[in-house]
Motif scaffolding. Structure first.
Motif, PDB file in Angstrom:
ATOM      1  N   ALA A  77      10.103  -8.047   2.114  1.00 56.57           N
ATOM      2  CA  ALA A  77       9.849  -9.228   1.189  1.00 56.57           C
ATOM      3  C   ALA A  77       8.718 -10.133   1.129  1.00 56.57           C
ATOM      4  CB  ALA A  77      11.025 -10.184   1.731  1.00 56.57           C
ATOM      5  N   SER A 126       9.903 -20.403   3.625  1.00 54.60           N
ATOM      6  CA  SER A 126      10.950 -19.234   3.487  1.00 54.60           C
ATOM      7  C   SER A 126      10.441 -18.159   4.495  1.00 54.60           C
ATOM      8  CB  SER A 126      11.363 -18.649   2.107  1.00 54.60           C
ATOM      9  OG  SER A 126       9.958 -18.000   1.442  1.00 54.60           O
ATOM     10  N   LEU A 127      11.479 -17.970   5.281  1.00 54.22           N
ATOM     11  CA  LEU A 127      11.456 -16.812   6.220  1.00 54.22           C
ATOM     12  C   LEU A 127      12.368 -15.944   6.107  1.00 54.22           C
ATOM     13  CD1 LEU A 127      10.936 -19.749   7.859  1.00 54.22           C
ATOM     14  CD2 LEU A 127      10.211 -18.163   9.617  1.00 54.22           C
ATOM     15  N   ASN A 128      12.175 -14.446   6.455  1.00 52.25           N
ATOM     16  CA  ASN A 128      13.071 -13.285   6.204  1.00 52.25           C
ATOM     17  C   ASN A 128      12.870 -12.310   7.221  1.00 52.25           C
ATOM     18  OD1 ASN A 128      15.127 -11.466   5.576  1.00 52.25           O
ATOM     19  ND2 ASN A 128      14.626 -11.625   3.418  1.00 52.25           N
ATOM     20  N   GLU A 140      13.604 -22.218   5.647  1.00 55.50           N
ATOM     21  CA  GLU A 140      14.714 -21.628   5.037  1.00 55.50           C
ATOM     22  C   GLU A 140      14.985 -20.248   5.445  1.00 55.50           C
ATOM     23  OE1 GLU A 140      14.770 -22.181   1.049  1.00 55.50           O
ATOM     24  OE2 GLU A 140      15.750 -24.064   1.130  1.00 55.50           O
ATOM     25  N   ALA A 141      15.592 -19.771   6.474  1.00 54.67           N
ATOM     26  CA  ALA A 141      15.583 -18.683   7.095  1.00 54.67           C
ATOM     27  C   ALA A 141      16.821 -17.476   6.820  1.00 54.67           C
ATOM     28  CB  ALA A 141      15.500 -18.862   8.720  1.00 54.67           C
ATOM     29  N   GLN A 142      16.459 -16.403   6.635  1.00 57.99           N
ATOM     30  CA  GLN A 142      17.306 -15.343   6.394  1.00 57.99           C
ATOM     31  C   GLN A 142      17.362 -14.294   7.468  1.00 57.99           C
ATOM     32  OE1 GLN A 142      18.529 -14.133   2.388  1.00 57.99           O
ATOM     33  NE2 GLN A 142      16.577 -14.824   1.829  1.00 57.99           N
ATOM     34  N   THR A 182       8.237 -12.305  -2.007  1.00 57.99           N
ATOM     35  CA  THR A 182       9.474 -13.097  -2.334  1.00 57.99           C
ATOM     36  C   THR A 182      10.020 -13.921  -1.014  1.00 57.99           C
ATOM     37  OG1 THR A 182      10.744 -11.171  -1.337  1.00 57.99           O
ATOM     38  CG2 THR A 182      10.294 -11.402  -3.686  1.00 57.99           C
ATOM     39  N   THR A 183       9.127 -13.827   0.097  1.00 52.88           N
ATOM     40  CA  THR A 183       9.382 -14.848   1.135  1.00 52.88           C
ATOM     41  C   THR A 183       7.971 -15.190   1.769  1.00 52.88           C
ATOM     42  OG1 THR A 183      10.814 -15.285   3.156  1.00 52.88           O
ATOM     43  CG2 THR A 183       9.358 -13.232   2.950  1.00 52.88           C
ATOM     44  N   ASP A 184       7.934 -16.240   2.374  1.00 54.76           N
ATOM     45  CA  ASP A 184       6.643 -16.796   2.820  1.00 54.76           C
ATOM     46  C   ASP A 184       6.043 -16.020   4.290  1.00 54.76           C
ATOM     47  OD1 ASP A 184       6.059 -18.834   0.949  1.00 54.76           O
ATOM     48  OD2 ASP A 184       7.619 -19.842   1.699  1.00 54.76           O
ATOM     49  N   GLY A 196       7.458 -13.157   6.997  1.00 55.71           N
ATOM     50  CA  GLY A 196       8.305 -12.118   7.384  1.00 55.71           C
ATOM     51  C   GLY A 196       8.416 -11.936   8.934  1.00 55.71           C
ATOM     52  N   GLY A 214      12.650  -7.874   6.036  1.00 58.71           N
ATOM     53  CA  GLY A 214      11.787  -9.146   6.245  1.00 58.71           C
ATOM     54  C   GLY A 214      10.170  -8.794   5.660  1.00 58.71           C
TER      55      GLY A 214
END
Length: 277
Positions: free
Chosen positions: A77, A37-39, A65-67, A82-84, A86, A74
């Motif tokens: 997070a 996960s990326l944010n 999976e990116a936001q 909560t994300t891998d 940032g 980021g």
């Protein structure tokens, strides 16, 4: 006969070591599966999307999976796990680093200052640009252009692009924006349709709908960012909670790919500069 049996045995052993002869491949790439996960930064969306496609070819079972919610979000997070990864389009602050966030610089980006295509001004000094954004210069006629009010467009508070832009010009907390937008693409579109406007965007999203300004006579380009002659440049950071070596094998695989020849080609393809090169 013994020699023939021995040869067959050797070939068989080699096939086992290569994960099968003539069958499917079980390479190290195939062993990496799952999601990362990326944010973060909207300015990094183009790069992250291209990276995702490249990783899909290298690691078919690994999915990014990116936001894109902004650099600050980021990094928060990552800190809260909560994300891998940032994504930040600015350097980390000392406070962020104290939380255990690791600053992994993967590329260098230029920040292009842009105007509406009807604008006749093509070059500004850093001092003039700073005065535009702090409200000290308000009409293009004072810069050799037409008699038209300057419409100052920028990013929202918390944006990595805004933070880097203001820091590089030394105008933090002093800007007087006519409008603040929450995406890079929105700034590009607003400037394209608003006469008298000025804005700033990531260099890699520049297109012919707007006019990029020279800064102290230097064009914003990959070449001028790389040679250091263009002043408005900032790092693209993929931050992790702790060092890369402490992350999951999936996250480590992402960074391994970025540092590979294929990953470096993607950085250059999207108009960014590879660090330390």
């Amino acid at each position: 006969m013994k020699k023939k049996v021995l040869s067959v045995l050797i070939v068989f052993m080699m096939c086992l070591g290569l994960a099968g002869c003539g069958g499917g491949s079980n390479s190290a790439s195939d062993d990496i599966s799952g999601k990362v996960s990326l944010n973060g930064s909207t300015s990094m969306e183009k790069f992250v999307n291209a990276l995702s496609e490249g990783i899909k070819e290298k690691y078919p079972n690994l999915q990014l999976e990116a936001q894109f919610t902004g650099s600050g979000a980021g990094l928060e997070a990552v800190a809260s796990k909560t994300t891998d990864i940032g994504d930040s389009s600015r350097s980390l602050t000392d406070e962020e680093k104290e939380k255990g966030i690791e600053e992994n610089i993967v590329a260098i980006d230029g920040i292009a200052t842009i105007t509406n295509k009807s604008n006749k001004v093509t070059n500004l000094t850093k001092d003039q640009l700073a005065k535009i954004y702090t409200g000290q210069i308000t009409n293009w006629k004072d810069l050799g252009g037409q008699d038209e009010a300057i419409v100052v467009i920028g990013r929202e508070a918390g944006s990595g692009t805004r933070g880097a832009f203001e820091e590089l010009l030394g105008i933090e907390e002093q800007c007087q924006y006519a409008q603040e937008l929450n995406e890079t693409g929105a700034v590009l579109a607003k400037v394209a349709k608003t006469s008298g406007s000025i804005g700033y965007v990531s260099l890699d999203v520049l297109d012919d709908t707007v006019s990029p300004l020279q800064l102290d006579g230097v064009e914003p380009s990959e070449k001028t960012v790389k040679d250091g002659s263009y002043a408005l440049q900032r790092p693209f950071v993929m931050a992790t909670n702790g060092k890369i070596s402490e992350q999951s094998k999936q996250v480590q695989a992402v960074f391994d790919f970025i540092n590979s020849d294929d990953g470096q080609k993607i950085i250059e393809k999207v108009g960014l500069v590879t660090p330390n090169k």
